[in-house]
Scaffold this motif. Structure first.
Motif, PDB file in Angstrom:
ATOM      1  N   LYS A 275      30.354  47.823  44.764  1.00  0.00           N
ATOM      2  CA  LYS A 275      31.140  47.954  43.531  1.00  0.00           C
ATOM      3  C   LYS A 275      30.598  47.110  42.385  1.00  0.00           C
TER       4      LYS A 275
ATOM      5  N   THR B 256      37.509  41.809  39.385  1.00  0.00           N
ATOM      6  CA  THR B 256      38.855  41.305  39.691  1.00  0.00           C
ATOM      7  C   THR B 256      38.890  40.544  41.015  1.00  0.00           C
ATOM      8  N   GLY B 257      37.957  40.853  41.918  1.00  0.00           N
ATOM      9  CA  GLY B 257      37.882  40.104  43.183  1.00  0.00           C
ATOM     10  C   GLY B 257      37.633  38.624  42.928  1.00  0.00           C
TER      11      GLY B 257
ATOM     12  N   ARG C 114      31.874  32.426  45.791  1.00  0.00           N
ATOM     13  CA  ARG C 114      31.133  33.430  46.586  1.00  0.00           C
ATOM     14  C   ARG C 114      30.804  32.954  47.995  1.00  0.00           C
TER      15      ARG C 114
ATOM     16  N   VAL D  60      40.344  34.507  51.321  1.00  0.00           N
ATOM     17  CA  VAL D  60      40.805  35.249  50.142  1.00  0.00           C
ATOM     18  C   VAL D  60      41.749  36.413  50.477  1.00  0.00           C
TER      19      VAL D  60
ATOM     20  N   ALA E 116      45.234  37.210  48.649  1.00  0.00           N
ATOM     21  CA  ALA E 116      45.398  38.430  47.852  1.00  0.00           C
ATOM     22  C   ALA E 116      46.543  39.304  48.359  1.00  0.00           C
TER      23      ALA E 116
ATOM     24  N   GLY F 123      37.653  46.474  42.091  1.00  0.00           N
ATOM     25  CA  GLY F 123      38.630  45.771  42.920  1.00  0.00           C
ATOM     26  C   GLY F 123      39.114  46.649  44.060  1.00  0.00           C
ATOM     27  N   ARG F 124      40.416  46.551  44.358  1.00  0.00           N
ATOM     28  CA  ARG F 124      40.995  47.328  45.452  1.00  0.00           C
ATOM     29  C   ARG F 124      42.114  48.245  44.981  1.00  0.00           C
ATOM     30  N   ASP F 125      42.798  47.819  43.921  1.00  0.00           N
ATOM     31  CA  ASP F 125      44.009  48.521  43.469  1.00  0.00           C
ATOM     32  C   ASP F 125      43.924  48.890  42.001  1.00  0.00           C
ATOM     33  N   ILE F 126      42.717  48.937  41.472  1.00  0.00           N
ATOM     34  CA  ILE F 126      42.592  49.130  40.018  1.00  0.00           C
ATOM     35  C   ILE F 126      43.019  50.551  39.598  1.00  0.00           C
TER      36      ILE F 126
ATOM     37  N   ARG G 217      25.703  42.392  52.332  1.00  0.00           N
ATOM     38  CA  ARG G 217      26.263  41.053  52.101  1.00  0.00           C
ATOM     39  C   ARG G 217      25.308  39.974  52.598  1.00  0.00           C
TER      40      ARG G 217
ATOM     41  N   ARG H 234      38.466  41.750  56.953  1.00  0.00           N
ATOM     42  CA  ARG H 234      38.981  41.889  55.585  1.00  0.00           C
ATOM     43  C   ARG H 234      39.399  43.320  55.289  1.00  0.00           C
TER      44      ARG H 234
ATOM     45  N   ASP I 296      43.042  44.086  54.013  1.00  0.00           N
ATOM     46  CA  ASP I 296      43.151  44.696  52.678  1.00  0.00           C
ATOM     47  C   ASP I 296      43.788  46.089  52.722  1.00  0.00           C
TER      48      ASP I 296
ATOM     49  N   ARG J  17      47.840  45.721  54.248  1.00  0.00           N
ATOM     50  CA  ARG J  17      48.845  44.833  53.653  1.00  0.00           C
ATOM     51  C   ARG J  17      49.913  45.649  52.929  1.00  0.00           C
TER      52      ARG J  17
HETATM   53  O1   DC Z   1      35.659  42.240  45.982  1.00  0.00           O
HETATM   54  P1   DC Z   1      35.750  40.873  46.632  1.00  0.00           P
HETATM   55  O2   DC Z   1      35.183  40.822  48.014  1.00  0.00           O
HETATM   56  O3   DC Z   1      35.227  39.781  45.751  1.00  0.00           O
HETATM   57  O4   DC Z   1      37.330  40.623  46.760  1.00  0.00           O
HETATM   58  C1   DC Z   1      37.845  39.444  47.298  1.00  0.00           C
HETATM   59  C2   DC Z   1      39.211  39.703  47.922  1.00  0.00           C
HETATM   60  O5   DC Z   1      40.193  39.934  46.935  1.00  0.00           O
HETATM   61  C3   DC Z   1      39.279  40.850  48.915  1.00  0.00           C
HETATM   62  O6   DC Z   1      39.651  40.383  50.178  1.00  0.00           O
HETATM   63  C4   DC Z   1      40.348  41.766  48.393  1.00  0.00           C
HETATM   64  C5   DC Z   1      40.979  41.062  47.251  1.00  0.00           C
HETATM   65  N1   DC Z   1      41.112  41.890  46.075  1.00  0.00           N
HETATM   66  C6   DC Z   1      42.304  42.533  45.882  1.00  0.00           C
HETATM   67  O7   DC Z   1      43.180  42.449  46.729  1.00  0.00           O
HETATM   68  N2   DC Z   1      42.506  43.263  44.764  1.00  0.00           N
HETATM   69  C7   DC Z   1      41.541  43.382  43.841  1.00  0.00           C
HETATM   70  N3   DC Z   1      41.774  44.101  42.728  1.00  0.00           N
HETATM   71  C8   DC Z   1      40.292  42.744  44.028  1.00  0.00           C
HETATM   72  C9   DC Z   1      40.116  42.010  45.167  1.00  0.00           C
END
Ligand code: DC
Length: 220
Positions: free
Chosen positions: A16, A34-35, A86, A94, A98, A124-127, A152, A175, A179, A182
Motif C-alpha cells: 500500500k 494512516t498506519g 517502523r 500496534v 488500533a 490503511g485498513r478502514d479508509i 517486509r 496482525r 485486524d 476486531r
Molecule cells: O499499515 P501499517 O502496518 O503501518 O499499520 C499499522 C497497524 O495499524 C495495523 O496493525 C493496522 C492498524 N491500522 C488500522 O487499524 N487502521 C488504519 N487505517 C491503518 C492502520
C-alpha cells in the motif's frame, strides 16, 4: 481542483505505502500513511507502559498525544519518531492499540481534518469503508502472506533492522487475524472498491492498474 480522495486499504505488507507514494507523486496528490498514526500511539503506549485495558489510562494517553505530520516525517509530541515507529517492537503492539474504539475515533477525525479540501491518497485498513465511504477511487490491495513477509523482510534488511522470515510471517498472520476480526472497523473491502492482488504483479503494473481507475474518475 476540488477535493479528490483515493483510498487504499489492505493487509500489512500488501504494498500500500509504496504504491500510494508513487501515485501521489505522479498526480501531485498529498499522501497520508494512516498506519503511521496508529504506530505513533502504539509507541507512546509502549514508552509509558499504558495498560490498554484501563479506559482512564487510554483516555489520558489520547489527551497527551499530539501528532504532527510534515511530509514523510512523523512527530509525536514534537519528537521525530519516523524511524522508531517502523521497528518490530512497535509492529508487535500496534494491532491491539488500533483495536481500541477511542483511539480510532481520535485518528479518524484527524485523518478527515488533514484531508479537507485536498487531493489526497490515504492508505490503511478502514479508509474506504469508514473514514471516506464516499471516496472518489477505492482500492483494496491484497497479496499472499508469504509474499508480504518477504517484502517486509527486505524492508527491514534495507534499514538494517534485524528480523527473520518465520517471525515476520507469523507476525503478519497474527496482525491479519487481529485486524480483520476486531469489532471496531475491521479490515474489509468496501463494496465499491477495486480489488488488486499484487502477489504476482510488479510495482509498475499495480501503479498502472490504479492509474486507470483514477484517470477514469477524473475524466468523468
Ligand atoms: O499499515 P501499517 O502496518 O503501518 O499499520 C499499522 C497497524 O495499524 C495495523 O496493525 C493496522 C492498524 N491500522 C488500522 O487499524 N487502521 C488504519 N487505517 C491503518 C492502520
Amino acid at each position: 481542483m476540488k477535493e479528490f480522495i483515493v483510498t487504499v486499504d489492505g493487509p500489512a505488507g500488501s504494498g500500500k505505502s509504496t504504491i500510494a507514494k508513487i501515485i501521489a507523486k505522479k498526480y501531485g496528490f498529498t499522501y497520508l500513511d494512516t498506519g503511521a498514526m496508529y504506530r505513533m500511539i502504539a509507541l507512546y503506549a509502549l514508552e509509558n507502559s499504558i495498560d490498554l485495558e484501563d479506559g482512564s489510562q487510554v483516555e489520558a494517553m489520547l489527551a497527551n498525544t499530539k501528532l504532527d505530520i510534515v511530509g514523510n516525517q512523523f512527530f509525536l509530541n514534537g519528537k521525530d519518531v519516523s524511524e522508531e515507529i517502523r521497528t518490530p517492537r512497535v509492529s508487535g503492539v500496534v494491532s491491539p492499540v488500533a483495536a481500541i474504539r477511542e483511539v480510532r475515533v481520535k485518528l479518524v477525525e484527524l485523518q478527515r481534518e488533514i484531508s479537507k479540501g485536498k487531493r489526497i491518497i490515504l492508505d490503511g485498513r478502514d479508509i474506504g469503508t469508514v473514514v471516506f465511504p464516499n471516496g472518489d477511487v477505492k482500492i483494496f490491495l491484497v497479496a499472499s502472506p508469504e509474499e508480504r513477509a518477504k517484502r517486509r523482510l527486505r524492508e527491514y534488511e534495507e534499514k538494517g533492522v534485524e528480523a527473520d522470515y518465520e517471525s515476520v510471517l507469523s507476525s503478519i498472520k497474527e496482525r491479519d487475524h487481529i485486524d480483520s476480526t476486531r469489532k471496531e472497523s475491521p479490515l474489509l473491502k468496501a463494496e465499491d472498491a477495486h480489488e488488486i492482488d499484487s502477489s504476482t504483479m510488479n510495482i509498475d503494473e499495480v501503479v498502472e492498474a490504479i492509474s486507470k481507475y483514477i484517470d477514469e474518475k477524473i475524466g468523468e
